[in-house]
Design a protein around this motif. Sequence first.
Motif, PDB file in Angstrom:
ATOM      1  N   GLY A  82      30.246  24.000  14.541  1.00 34.73           N
ATOM      2  CA  GLY A  82      30.830  24.231  13.223  1.00 34.73           C
ATOM      3  C   GLY A  82      30.147  25.381  12.514  1.00 34.73           C
ATOM      4  N   GLU A  83      30.356  25.410  11.216  1.00 32.95           N
ATOM      5  CA  GLU A  83      29.896  26.548  10.415  1.00 32.95           C
ATOM      6  C   GLU A  83      28.429  26.372   9.993  1.00 32.95           C
ATOM      7  OE1 GLU A  83      32.862  27.481   7.443  1.00 32.95           O
ATOM      8  OE2 GLU A  83      31.293  27.812   5.973  1.00 32.95           O
ATOM      9  N   GLY A  84      28.210  25.397   9.160  1.00 29.63           N
ATOM     10  CA  GLY A  84      26.857  25.139   8.681  1.00 29.63           C
ATOM     11  C   GLY A  84      26.859  23.829   7.927  1.00 29.63           C
ATOM     12  N   PRO A  85      25.687  23.226   7.752  1.00 25.24           N
ATOM     13  CA  PRO A  85      25.637  21.930   7.065  1.00 25.24           C
ATOM     14  C   PRO A  85      26.114  22.031   5.622  1.00 25.24           C
ATOM     15  CG  PRO A  85      23.488  22.540   8.025  1.00 25.24           C
ATOM     16  CD  PRO A  85      24.378  23.724   8.157  1.00 25.24           C
ATOM     17  N   GLY A  86      26.787  20.989   5.168  1.00 27.69           N
ATOM     18  CA  GLY A  86      27.150  20.877   3.755  1.00 27.69           C
ATOM     19  C   GLY A  86      26.157  19.965   3.057  1.00 27.69           C
ATOM     20  N   GLU A 145      25.352  16.600   4.854  1.00 28.16           N
ATOM     21  CA  GLU A 145      24.590  16.848   6.079  1.00 28.16           C
ATOM     22  C   GLU A 145      23.147  17.232   5.736  1.00 28.16           C
ATOM     23  OE1 GLU A 145      27.654  18.157   5.442  1.00 28.16           O
ATOM     24  OE2 GLU A 145      28.804  16.941   6.873  1.00 28.16           O
ATOM     25  N   PRO A 171      24.718  16.544  11.464  1.00 32.63           N
ATOM     26  CA  PRO A 171      25.911  17.382  11.314  1.00 32.63           C
ATOM     27  C   PRO A 171      27.185  16.553  11.127  1.00 32.63           C
ATOM     28  CG  PRO A 171      25.372  17.187  13.634  1.00 32.63           C
ATOM     29  CD  PRO A 171      24.292  16.436  12.879  1.00 32.63           C
ATOM     30  N   PHE A 172      28.120  17.110  10.401  1.00 24.96           N
ATOM     31  CA  PHE A 172      29.472  16.543  10.293  1.00 24.96           C
ATOM     32  C   PHE A 172      29.469  15.030   9.991  1.00 24.96           C
ATOM     33  CE2 PHE A 172      30.677  20.535  12.327  1.00 24.96           C
ATOM     34  CZ  PHE A 172      31.829  20.839  11.626  1.00 24.96           C
ATOM     35  N   ASN A 218      25.968  23.353  14.566  1.00 26.32           N
ATOM     36  CA  ASN A 218      26.504  24.404  13.698  1.00 26.32           C
ATOM     37  C   ASN A 218      25.896  25.755  14.049  1.00 26.32           C
ATOM     38  OD1 ASN A 218      28.223  23.086  11.573  1.00 26.32           O
ATOM     39  ND2 ASN A 218      26.385  21.855  11.320  1.00 26.32           N
ATOM     40  N   HIS A 269      38.921  24.627  11.335  1.00 26.60           N
ATOM     41  CA  HIS A 269      37.853  23.738  10.883  1.00 26.60           C
ATOM     42  C   HIS A 269      38.481  22.531  10.178  1.00 26.60           C
ATOM     43  CE1 HIS A 269      34.264  22.329   8.845  1.00 26.60           C
ATOM     44  NE2 HIS A 269      33.547  23.210   9.506  1.00 26.60           N
TER      45      HIS A 269
HETATM   46  N1  URA Z   1      31.022  21.609   8.036  1.00 30.50           N
HETATM   47  C1  URA Z   1      30.380  22.223   9.036  1.00 30.50           C
HETATM   48  O1  URA Z   1      30.745  23.296   9.463  1.00 30.50           O
HETATM   49  N2  URA Z   1      29.338  21.619   9.570  1.00 30.50           N
HETATM   50  C2  URA Z   1      28.903  20.432   9.163  1.00 30.50           C
HETATM   51  O2  URA Z   1      27.926  19.948   9.718  1.00 30.50           O
HETATM   52  C3  URA Z   1      29.603  19.805   8.111  1.00 30.50           C
HETATM   53  C4  URA Z   1      30.652  20.409   7.564  1.00 30.50           C
END
Ligand code: URA
Length: 217
Positions: free
Chosen positions: A50-54, A57, A63-64, A90, A172
């Motif tokens: 994925g992109e990056g932690p929100g 997270e 993650p996710f 991510n 996504h």
């Molecule tokens: N969106 C992401 O790209 N990664 C995550 O870990 C959570 C949300």
Amino acid sequence: MILDARSQRQRALAEAAMRVDRCRLCEIGSSRRNSVYGEGDPKASLMIVGEGPGQTEDAQGRPFIGRAGQLLEKMLGAIALRREDVYICNTVKCRPTEPGARGLRNRAPLPAEMAHCRPFLDEQIAIIRPSVLLALGVPAAKAFLGKDFLIGKQRGIWFAGPQGIPLMVTFHPAYLLRQTGGNFEAVTALVGDDLQAVRSKLEASGFGQVGASQALS
Ligand code: URA
């Protein structure tokens, strides 16, 4: 003590996660609460990036696990996979943030942040050695395929990803969650097609655990 392949990979991942946690190459290494290295089966055939932690997270170091994560689990269910069957991570391991009206808010990772984190991601891929990589959304796609990637035209296509691993990009889950009305169904159908292609690729590479599919909607 002789470790089996799974334990060896688990140990290598845990050691890398500690290095990630000590990393302060980016400012977000200091603003985040927890680094989010990744989790799942160290011998997974499918690795999802994925992109990056929100915010959620970041708070829990996993993650996710927020709303997008719940939808991701549903997406995986549509190809008869559970979260624990795959490996999820991510492009960046720290939550990218910017000041918002109510404190820090999420933002897309900067190219420099993705570049700093890239060796960690490449190492993660090398440890897990998945048969298939699935990138979620534009930042993850650009990290692998370059800045000219166009998701509208190039999702659902197989590319040679890092270390020669077949790579597909799909939308996504957070993008899906932003769709309203008929758009949600339309984008969900495209993601469903992409996931079926991922399932076929996994089966072609000898993955044996894939069984009956569930509906994505
Ligand atoms: N969106 C992401 O790209 N990664 C995550 O870990 C959570 C949300």
